[in-house]
Design a protein around this motif. Structure first.
Motif, PDB file in Angstrom:
ATOM      1  N   ASP A   1      -8.649   3.083   9.093  1.00 43.93           N
ATOM      2  CA  ASP A   1      -9.082   2.841   7.701  1.00 43.93           C
ATOM      3  C   ASP A   1     -10.298   3.709   7.369  1.00 43.93           C
ATOM      4  O   ASP A   1     -10.388   4.300   6.291  1.00 43.93           O
ATOM      5  CB  ASP A   1      -9.473   1.368   7.502  1.00 43.93           C
TER       6      ASP A   1
ATOM      7  N   THR B   1      -4.868  -5.733   3.951  1.00 44.72           N
ATOM      8  CA  THR B   1      -5.913  -6.477   4.657  1.00 44.72           C
ATOM      9  C   THR B   1      -5.944  -7.934   4.241  1.00 44.72           C
ATOM     10  O   THR B   1      -5.529  -8.286   3.132  1.00 44.72           O
ATOM     11  CB  THR B   1      -7.305  -5.843   4.392  1.00 44.72           C
TER      12      THR B   1
ATOM     13  N   LYS C   1      -3.507   8.909   2.247  1.00 46.94           N
ATOM     14  CA  LYS C   1      -2.798   7.671   2.610  1.00 46.94           C
ATOM     15  C   LYS C   1      -2.328   7.721   4.051  1.00 46.94           C
ATOM     16  O   LYS C   1      -1.900   8.767   4.545  1.00 46.94           O
ATOM     17  CB  LYS C   1      -1.594   7.469   1.681  1.00 46.94           C
TER      18      LYS C   1
ATOM     19  N   VAL D   1     -12.248  -2.227  -2.938  1.00 47.68           N
ATOM     20  CA  VAL D   1     -11.109  -2.412  -2.032  1.00 47.68           C
ATOM     21  C   VAL D   1     -10.100  -3.332  -2.700  1.00 47.68           C
ATOM     22  O   VAL D   1     -10.453  -4.387  -3.222  1.00 47.68           O
ATOM     23  CB  VAL D   1     -11.545  -2.981  -0.665  1.00 47.68           C
TER      24      VAL D   1
ATOM     25  N   VAL E   1     -10.059   1.979  -2.607  1.00 45.88           N
ATOM     26  CA  VAL E   1      -9.292   1.909  -1.367  1.00 45.88           C
ATOM     27  C   VAL E   1      -8.278   0.777  -1.446  1.00 45.88           C
ATOM     28  O   VAL E   1      -8.651  -0.369  -1.706  1.00 45.88           O
ATOM     29  CB  VAL E   1     -10.232   1.660  -0.154  1.00 45.88           C
TER      30      VAL E   1
ATOM     31  N   VAL F   1       0.836  -1.217   0.000  1.00 43.03           N
ATOM     32  CA  VAL F   1       0.000   0.000   0.000  1.00 43.03           C
ATOM     33  C   VAL F   1       0.862   1.254   0.000  1.00 43.03           C
ATOM     34  O   VAL F   1       0.609   2.194  -0.754  1.00 43.03           O
ATOM     35  CB  VAL F   1      -0.972   0.008   1.203  1.00 43.03           C
TER      36      VAL F   1
ATOM     37  N   GLY G   1     -13.799  -5.559   4.114  1.00 38.53           N
ATOM     38  CA  GLY G   1     -13.411  -4.152   4.191  1.00 38.53           C
ATOM     39  C   GLY G   1     -14.353  -3.289   3.371  1.00 38.53           C
ATOM     40  O   GLY G   1     -14.798  -2.221   3.804  1.00 38.53           O
TER      41      GLY G   1
ATOM     42  N   LYS H   1      -4.835  -8.234  10.466  1.00 41.04           N
ATOM     43  CA  LYS H   1      -5.414  -7.428   9.399  1.00 41.04           C
ATOM     44  C   LYS H   1      -6.707  -8.075   8.902  1.00 41.04           C
ATOM     45  O   LYS H   1      -7.044  -8.007   7.727  1.00 41.04           O
ATOM     46  CB  LYS H   1      -4.414  -7.265   8.252  1.00 41.04           C
TER      47      LYS H   1
ATOM     48  N   MET I   1      -5.856  -1.390   0.767  1.00 41.25           N
ATOM     49  CA  MET I   1      -5.765  -1.664   2.184  1.00 41.25           C
ATOM     50  C   MET I   1      -4.865  -2.878   2.394  1.00 41.25           C
ATOM     51  O   MET I   1      -4.957  -3.845   1.636  1.00 41.25           O
ATOM     52  CB  MET I   1      -7.178  -1.992   2.703  1.00 41.25           C
TER      53      MET I   1
ATOM     54  N   ARG J   1       0.119  -1.968   9.354  1.00 41.27           N
ATOM     55  CA  ARG J   1      -1.138  -1.669   8.662  1.00 41.27           C
ATOM     56  C   ARG J   1      -0.973  -0.444   7.749  1.00 41.27           C
ATOM     57  O   ARG J   1      -0.152   0.429   8.014  1.00 41.27           O
ATOM     58  CB  ARG J   1      -2.235  -1.362   9.682  1.00 41.27           C
TER      59      ARG J   1
ATOM     60  N   ILE K   1     -11.630  -4.437   9.987  1.00 46.96           N
ATOM     61  CA  ILE K   1     -11.405  -3.028   9.662  1.00 46.96           C
ATOM     62  C   ILE K   1     -11.053  -2.259  10.942  1.00 46.96           C
ATOM     63  O   ILE K   1     -11.435  -2.651  12.042  1.00 46.96           O
ATOM     64  CB  ILE K   1     -12.632  -2.435   8.953  1.00 46.96           C
TER      65      ILE K   1
ATOM     66  N   CYS L   1      -3.427   2.096   4.698  1.00 48.07           N
ATOM     67  CA  CYS L   1      -4.660   2.303   3.940  1.00 48.07           C
ATOM     68  C   CYS L   1      -4.514   3.553   3.073  1.00 48.07           C
ATOM     69  O   CYS L   1      -3.934   4.555   3.512  1.00 48.07           O
ATOM     70  CB  CYS L   1      -5.831   2.461   4.919  1.00 48.07           C
TER      71      CYS L   1
END
Ligand code: SMO
Length: 714
Positions: free
Chosen positions: A224, A182, A239, A205, A178, A17, A188, A217, A180, A165, A220, A167
């Motif tokens: 985020d 995750t 971001k 996502v 998005v 990300v 999400g 992860k 993420m 993490r 959510i 996002c």
């Protein structure tokens, strides 16, 4: 087959990300609570808003009414506490986001966070734990010759991923795109849509490369949602990437359960009844899978043993800490630790060898069926696992050597553990298409965080279609690819995602055969024989309508795929320093049908390392005021290369799962389930000449030194 993902990842060409930077991207940072509980008395952001490069500063007052994130109702009446996106009036843990700053650069956002005036008046104590569930089965009968008691206090640990993490949200029309980091892109999407009150199909996502997750992860987070809200508010890509310290403070954590129980056995060492109490800390809010560890630990506590009467009480309560959630193993390690400690202590009380007492009490798992807590349990040949372990570990010889070394003053121990683990449940989606150039494109709602899943999925699709894996491109982690899906967690991606891939491939194969007017498709890597003529895949694509070239499947597993296994650990403890050395691990795992042995072995090694961390070194510590004491790697001890065992022998004894067409079971979490009880049993065996008290976890050098040198103070 080597991992197709590796060349890019090893050359620094992975795309995480934080590597993604759309035109005009700006940066979010958070001001976090410095105390565990209290009322916000001052929150002034005017100075921060005036700082150079700052675009916006948000507090709860700016957010209005939003929806709440979803919580899986695994335990129906259990209490649920959604997160606040930003603390509203009061804070509930150290590290909780109180204000969000968006600025042109990350540095400007961080500077502005320091210009916010925040005062919090210390206060309130967390809720008392309450009983939330009970598992019972069978009936106690005969009086016990022995009643064994054990207690296992698990350390709270961090699902420490290499990539923290992150996002990134970009406004697109009325909706959002998005990125993420995750495990669950579709969840999400649904959570963001509900909380922001927009249609799910307006939210895309994407989970690009994800650098590990381990349960951390899978739900959510407030951050985020805030990033998505800010992107919509500012009309620019926003971001945020957590620092390591952010994650130690505010990412979900795992384990931490306090468990105790009694195991009754008769004069022949046969188990007659099991009773246990499991206490789970929930932390300050409930992520999606908050109750998965507690539920798993309760329902599988009897493990692979035939115990006629079982009673498990479960309670849970909130605390002023980071939220607790699944972490690699998710309740299965908690169950295995308690039952395997009880079994070892029962062996000692009954004057029976630990392997022998296990053998005497196994349920027959060769045919699937219900266990005493009512769970449907998949295939597993536990007796064969024990035999294989005994042989591969050269057990009798190890015991003989232990006796000699002990007589010579060494502190050495051997521990074994058996485990069963429910894996791979629910449903997953897949789509396989033959493209005009003759390649195949396979998409799945399942996803990956570094496990090499694309390699395994390509193998599954290739095998079903009769082509080579290099002809199959795999796409995952993008909600735009398929209408729905779940993701990568709960040791499900091969068993469930792979089965969906397999079914979609079989469907495509049948569609192609029907469209070509042939009964049986004789395919080879380059094409298909049609009535005596060989057609290349591109030729076939050109002949078929698009509908015939595309197949979609949702696979729903009728049951969970339960993996199982047996492990042995041999440890030596330096009596002067308390330092434990894991000298040997022998481990036989049953992951069912194995698609790619290299990937399975990688999972076993990784889980083994994290399992060792849980038992020997890792602990998230808070002081009495809820201050986090382990906010960095200076204080939180993940295992290092030098902590790995001197020797490891891995072997497998697959019994195909009866719960999915691939016959695959999970393996990603196995190391965290197998290794801690084997090592804990080995440590307790080592210190038995000094004390039979239950070791607190993690069993650090200091703990072990005290057990050997001042056992009366334990
Ligand atoms: S603990 Mo896992 O990522 O289901």
């Amino acid at each position: 087959m080597p991992r197709r993902e590796d060349p890019a990842l090893l050359r620094g060409q992975g795309r995480f990300v934080d590597d993604i930077a759309p035109e005009g991207c700006v940066f979010a940072e958070f001001l976090r609570s410095t105390v565990a509980a209290g009322a916000i008395t001052t929150l002034e952001v005017a100075d921060a808003r005036d700082m150079p490069g700052v675009l916006a500063v948000y507090t709860a007052a700016d957010l209005g009414d939003t929806g709440a994130s979803a919580v899986n109702r695994l335990i129906p009446d259990a209490p649920v506490r959604p997160f606040d996106i930003l603390a509203r009036d009061r804070v509930t843990s150290v590290g909780q986001p109180v204000a969000a700053i968006v600025a042109e650069t990350r540095e400007a956002a961080r500077d502005a966070a320091e210009a916010i005036w925040l005062d919090i008046e210390d206060g309130e104590t967390p809720d008392r734990p309450q009983t939330v569930a009970r598992w019972q089965g069978g009936k106690a009968t005969a009086n016990a010759a022995h009643r064994i008691a054990a207690r296992v206090d698990h350390a709270r640990v961090a699902p420490f991923a290499l990539e923290p993490r992150a996002c990134l949200a970009e406004p697109v029309g009325d909706g959002l795109r998005v990125w993420m980091s995750t495990q669950t892109p579709f969840r999400g999407r649904d959570d963001l849509a509900r909380i922001l009150n927009i249609a799910p199909d307006l939210v895309q996502v994407i989970a690009p490369d994800v650098g590990g997750a381990f349960g951390g992860k899978a739900s959510i987070y407030p951050e985020d949602v805030m990033v998505a809200l800010a992107a919509r508010d500012l009309g620019r890509p926003v971001k945020w990437a957590a620092t390591r310290s952010d994650d130690f403070m505010a990412a979900t954590q795992g384990r931490g359960a306090a468990s105790s129980g009694t195991l009754d056995c008769d004069g022949d060492g046969r188990f007659t009844a099991l009773e246990a109490q499991l206490h789970f800390d929930l932390g300050s809010w409930t992520p999606y899978s908050a109750y998965a560890p507690a539920r798993n630990a309760g329902r599988i506590l009897p493990g692979p043993y035939a115990i006629p009467a079982v009673s498990v009480d479960l309670d849970a309560g909130f605390s002023a800490t980071a939220p607790m959630n699944i972490y690699r193993g998710a309740g299965r390690p908690e169950a295995a630790m308690l039952i395997e400690r009880l079994v070892d202590k029962a062996a000692h009380a009954a004057g029976c060898d630990p392997l022998e007492i296990r053998r005497r009490n196994l349920r027959d798992g060769r045919n699937p069926g219900p266990g005493v807590t009512g769970e449907w349990i998949d295939t597993g040949d536990y007796a064969a696992l024990l035999d294989a372990l005994e042989n591969r570990a050269v057990y009798a010889q190890k015991r003989a050597v232990q006796a000699t070394r002990r007589a010579a003053g060494e502190v050495v121990g051997i521990g074994t553990a058996l485990y069963i683990e429910p894996c791979g449940q629910g449903w997953e989606t897949a789509r396989v298409a033959l493209l005009p150039d003759g390649a195949f494109a396979a998409h799945t709602g399942s996803s990956a965080q570094g496990q090499g899943r694309q390699t395994a999925w390509a193998q599954i699709v290739a095998e079903a279609l009769g082509v080579t894996p290099d002809r199959v491109a795999v796409g995952e982690g993008d909600t735009a690819d398929l209408p729905d899906g779940i993701g990568a967690l709960a040791s499900r991606s091969t068993a469930i995602g792979g089965s969906a891939m397999m079914r979609a491939s079989e469907k495509l194969r049948a569609q192609i055969a029907a469209a070509l007017g042939i009964d049986r498709m004789e395919s080879d890597p380059d094409g298909v024989w049609v009535h005596g003529t060989h057609l290349g895949w591109a030729d076939i694509a050109a002949r078929l309508p698009e509908a015939a070239r595309l197949a979609e499947e949702t696979f729903t597993a009728p049951h969970e795929a339960w993996a199982s296994g047996a492990a042995l650990a041999q440890v030596a403890i330096d009596p002067d320093t308390g330092r434990a050395t894991v000298e040997d691990i022998t481990w036989i795992d049953d992951a069912g049908h194995v698609v790619n042995p290299l990937l399975v072995e990688g999972q076993l090694w990784g889980g083994l390392a994290q399992g060792l961390g849980c038992v020997l070194s890792e602990r998230v510590a808070y002081d009495g005021d809820g201050q986090l004491l382990t906010g960095s790697l200076m204080d939180y001890a993940v295992p290092r290369a030098a902590d790995m065992p001197r020797a490891v022998t891995l072997d497998k004894l697959p019994t195909p799962s009866a719960a999915n067409p691939l016959g695959a079971k999970g393996v990603g979490e196995a190391g965290c389930i197998a290794i801690p009880p084997a090592v804990l049993n080995a440590l307790q065996d080592a210190i038995l000449p000094f004390t039979d008290k239950d070791l607190p976890l993690p069993a650090t050098s200091e703990t072990l030194w005290r057990a050997i040198n001042t056992p009366e103070e334990m």
